[in-house]
Design a protein around this motif. Structure first.
Motif, PDB file in Angstrom:
ATOM      1  N   LEU A 171      45.783  40.460  42.447  1.00 39.33           N
ATOM      2  CA  LEU A 171      47.044  41.144  42.157  1.00 39.33           C
ATOM      3  C   LEU A 171      46.946  41.697  40.749  1.00 39.33           C
ATOM      4  O   LEU A 171      46.728  40.949  39.791  1.00 39.33           O
ATOM      5  CB  LEU A 171      48.215  40.170  42.275  1.00 39.33           C
ATOM      6  N   ALA A 172      47.099  43.029  40.624  1.00 40.63           N
ATOM      7  CA  ALA A 172      46.913  43.651  39.317  1.00 40.63           C
ATOM      8  C   ALA A 172      47.581  45.016  39.292  1.00 40.63           C
ATOM      9  O   ALA A 172      47.944  45.575  40.332  1.00 40.63           O
ATOM     10  CB  ALA A 172      45.426  43.789  39.000  1.00 40.63           C
ATOM     11  N   GLY A 173      47.732  45.554  38.085  1.00 41.31           N
ATOM     12  CA  GLY A 173      48.149  46.935  37.948  1.00 41.31           C
ATOM     13  C   GLY A 173      47.121  47.850  38.584  1.00 41.31           C
ATOM     14  O   GLY A 173      45.925  47.528  38.591  1.00 41.31           O
ATOM     15  N   ALA A 174      47.570  48.969  39.125  1.00 40.93           N
ATOM     16  CA  ALA A 174      46.653  49.838  39.868  1.00 40.93           C
ATOM     17  C   ALA A 174      45.473  50.290  39.010  1.00 40.93           C
ATOM     18  O   ALA A 174      44.316  50.237  39.445  1.00 40.93           O
ATOM     19  CB  ALA A 174      47.414  51.043  40.406  1.00 40.93           C
ATOM     20  N   SER A 175      45.732  50.715  37.783  1.00 41.20           N
ATOM     21  CA  SER A 175      44.632  51.189  36.940  1.00 41.20           C
ATOM     22  C   SER A 175      43.674  50.054  36.607  1.00 41.20           C
ATOM     23  O   SER A 175      42.447  50.246  36.602  1.00 41.20           O
ATOM     24  CB  SER A 175      45.194  51.815  35.655  1.00 41.20           C
ATOM     25  N   ASP A 176      44.200  48.852  36.338  1.00 46.67           N
ATOM     26  CA  ASP A 176      43.330  47.704  36.038  1.00 46.67           C
ATOM     27  C   ASP A 176      42.461  47.356  37.236  1.00 46.67           C
ATOM     28  O   ASP A 176      41.268  47.046  37.083  1.00 46.67           O
ATOM     29  CB  ASP A 176      44.180  46.487  35.655  1.00 46.67           C
ATOM     30  N   LEU A 177      43.052  47.386  38.425  1.00 44.98           N
ATOM     31  CA  LEU A 177      42.293  46.998  39.611  1.00 44.98           C
ATOM     32  C   LEU A 177      41.169  47.986  39.907  1.00 44.98           C
ATOM     33  O   LEU A 177      40.060  47.586  40.277  1.00 44.98           O
ATOM     34  CB  LEU A 177      43.224  46.886  40.815  1.00 44.98           C
ATOM     35  N   PHE A 178      41.433  49.275  39.733  1.00 46.19           N
ATOM     36  CA  PHE A 178      40.398  50.269  40.027  1.00 46.19           C
ATOM     37  C   PHE A 178      39.325  50.298  38.945  1.00 46.19           C
ATOM     38  O   PHE A 178      38.152  50.539  39.238  1.00 46.19           O
ATOM     39  CB  PHE A 178      41.031  51.655  40.190  1.00 46.19           C
ATOM     40  N   GLU A 179      39.711  50.054  37.692  1.00 47.05           N
ATOM     41  CA  GLU A 179      38.744  50.120  36.600  1.00 47.05           C
ATOM     42  C   GLU A 179      37.952  48.826  36.446  1.00 47.05           C
ATOM     43  O   GLU A 179      36.776  48.851  36.078  1.00 47.05           O
ATOM     44  CB  GLU A 179      39.468  50.448  35.296  1.00 47.05           C
ATOM     45  N   ASP A 180      38.591  47.685  36.716  1.00 47.91           N
ATOM     46  CA  ASP A 180      37.922  46.406  36.505  1.00 47.91           C
ATOM     47  C   ASP A 180      38.373  45.389  37.554  1.00 47.91           C
ATOM     48  O   ASP A 180      39.119  44.450  37.247  1.00 47.91           O
ATOM     49  CB  ASP A 180      38.242  45.880  35.091  1.00 47.91           C
ATOM     50  N   PRO A 181      37.941  45.548  38.801  1.00 47.37           N
ATOM     51  CA  PRO A 181      38.325  44.581  39.836  1.00 47.37           C
ATOM     52  C   PRO A 181      37.674  43.226  39.570  1.00 47.37           C
ATOM     53  O   PRO A 181      36.527  43.163  39.145  1.00 47.37           O
ATOM     54  CB  PRO A 181      37.803  45.222  41.127  1.00 47.37           C
ATOM     55  N   TRP A 182      38.413  42.149  39.862  1.00 53.81           N
ATOM     56  CA  TRP A 182      37.910  40.809  39.560  1.00 53.81           C
ATOM     57  C   TRP A 182      37.347  40.095  40.787  1.00 53.81           C
ATOM     58  O   TRP A 182      36.454  39.274  40.655  1.00 53.81           O
ATOM     59  CB  TRP A 182      39.032  39.955  38.962  1.00 53.81           C
ATOM     60  N   HIS A 183      37.889  40.359  41.952  1.00 53.88           N
ATOM     61  CA  HIS A 183      37.484  39.594  43.133  1.00 53.88           C
ATOM     62  C   HIS A 183      36.362  40.319  43.883  1.00 53.88           C
ATOM     63  O   HIS A 183      36.413  41.541  44.068  1.00 53.88           O
ATOM     64  CB  HIS A 183      38.681  39.390  44.067  1.00 53.88           C
ATOM     65  N   PRO A 184      35.329  39.604  44.332  1.00 54.15           N
ATOM     66  CA  PRO A 184      34.233  40.258  45.063  1.00 54.15           C
ATOM     67  C   PRO A 184      34.701  41.024  46.295  1.00 54.15           C
ATOM     68  O   PRO A 184      34.081  42.034  46.671  1.00 54.15           O
ATOM     69  CB  PRO A 184      33.330  39.084  45.457  1.00 54.15           C
ATOM     70  N   TYR A 185      35.773  40.572  46.942  1.00 56.53           N
ATOM     71  CA  TYR A 185      36.273  41.309  48.103  1.00 56.53           C
ATOM     72  C   TYR A 185      36.823  42.666  47.679  1.00 56.53           C
ATOM     73  O   TYR A 185      36.619  43.677  48.365  1.00 56.53           O
ATOM     74  CB  TYR A 185      37.351  40.490  48.819  1.00 56.53           C
ATOM     75  N   THR A 186      37.491  42.700  46.543  1.00 51.05           N
ATOM     76  CA  THR A 186      37.988  43.978  46.018  1.00 51.05           C
ATOM     77  C   THR A 186      36.831  44.886  45.652  1.00 51.05           C
ATOM     78  O   THR A 186      36.880  46.101  45.879  1.00 51.05           O
ATOM     79  CB  THR A 186      38.884  43.746  44.790  1.00 51.05           C
TER      80      THR A 186
END
Length: 340
Positions: A239-254
């Motif tokens: 669960l993250a801000g959209a820009s954070d998730l696309f730039e630096d995803p944390w979970h291997p599934y993501t």
């Protein structure tokens, strides 16, 4: 500017179904919140619990074998255990849903116009002529060609895309405070898809409506969402801000979801990432992390079940720390795989 107080708070939501084969845990301790005017994108493979969790918000799971636990608070009111009469008053007026399959969402023996008018008059009593004009305006707003004629047609007389637009018009009819959109642009071509997303975005900006957008299209998520929740096997795994998730995803599934999309910029990867194996059975989930059997980054700690952690803004249900994430992304890049 988004208000500080949440419009919707979901806490430890669990939805299970008793079947002949065993207990299906469709949603497992899901928690998130949504503010007024915010767009939350919900992504994940089919069967990850996206639709079931959102149907629980509307109280639409009436299966006698279903068990719903946890808390769903909308505008300070607990929805789990609410009377059917009160839920019917909320549906359509305060909370609306665009269903994924328009053919099953529409009643085949009534015209499109009758169904939209009936909804308007049920919540806002008014002359039928006025309600019909409102229905016609709604169809025009979502790009329905010749809306006057379409009002008097039955669902089977419309194409799949036109039925989808009719369902969207019904959802927007009473300008709900919360709109749940389950794959709202599935049957639409690119130009109409953009038009529908513009209508939803306009409603959000002018009325302050919040939107939960369930989709497989990461491009739509990148364009529309303020925050993104990634679901896998009935749980929220990131669960993250959209820009954070696309730039630096944390979970291997993501990483895997984003890695399956061709990059728009930079060097062209030798191959796109694919996820080995299949999603696990919700009757017999793996011990520990449900994604571990498919995860190239798994290690001993994955034998335990991870919880969403590591911060209020960006959270991931994964034992990898920042150094571990960077190391695994570097290995993927060296192998010519585009991880994110």
């Amino acid at each position: 500017m988004l208000e500080d107080s949440p419009l919707l708070v979901v806490q430890d939501l669990c939805v299970s179904f008793q079947t002949r084969r065993g207990l299906v845990k469709a949603v497992d301790h899901l928690s998130f919140h949504l503010k007024k005017g915010e767009v939350l994108g919900v992504v994940g493979e089919s069967g990850s619990g996206k639709s079931v969790s959102m149907m629980s918000v509307l109280g639409l799971i009436a299966d006698a074998n279903a068990k719903i636990e946890g808390s769903i608070v909308f505008r300070g009111e607990e929805l789990i255990g609410l009377s059917g009469r009160r839920l019917r008053a909320l549906r359509g007026s305060d909370i609306a849903m665009i269903f994924q399959d328009p053919m099953t969402a529409l009643t085949p023996v009534y015209t499109i116009g009758w169904q939209i008018i009936e909804q308007i008059q049920a919540h806002q009593p008014q002359p039928r002529a006025k309600a019909r004009e409102r229905a016609r305006a709604l169809l025009a707003e979502v790009g329905m060609p010749n809306p006057d004629a379409q009002l008097d047609r039955f669902p089977h007389q419309l194409s799949g895309g036109m039925r989808q637009r009719a369902v969207i018009a019904m959802a927007l009819a009473l300008r709900p405070a919360l709109l749940i959109a389950d794959e709202p642009t599935t049957a639409l071509d690119v130009t109409v898809q953009a038009q529908i997303l513009d209508v939803i975005d306009h409603m959000r900006k002018t009325l302050g409506s919040a939107v939960i957008l369930i989709t497989h299209d990461m491009g739509v998520v990148a364009e529309m969402a303020d925050r993104v929740m990634v679901m896998y096997a009935g749980r929220g795994v990131e669960l993250a801000g959209a820009s954070d998730l696309f730039e630096d995803p944390w979970h291997p599934y993501t990483w895997a979801l984003l890695g399956s999309i061709p990059p728009l910029e930079g060097a062209r990867p030798r191959r796109l990432l694919s996820i080995p194996g299949s999603p696990p059975s919700l009757i017999d989930l793996p011990r520990g992390c449900a994604f571990a059997p498919r995860c190239p980054s798994r290690f001993d700690a994955c034998e335990r079940r991870p919880e969403l952690s590591s911060g209020d803004v960006h959270q991931a249900a994964c034992f990898l720390d920042q150094a571990g994430r960077m190391r695994n992304k570097a290995i993927a890049s060296e192998n010519g795989v585009h991880p994110a």
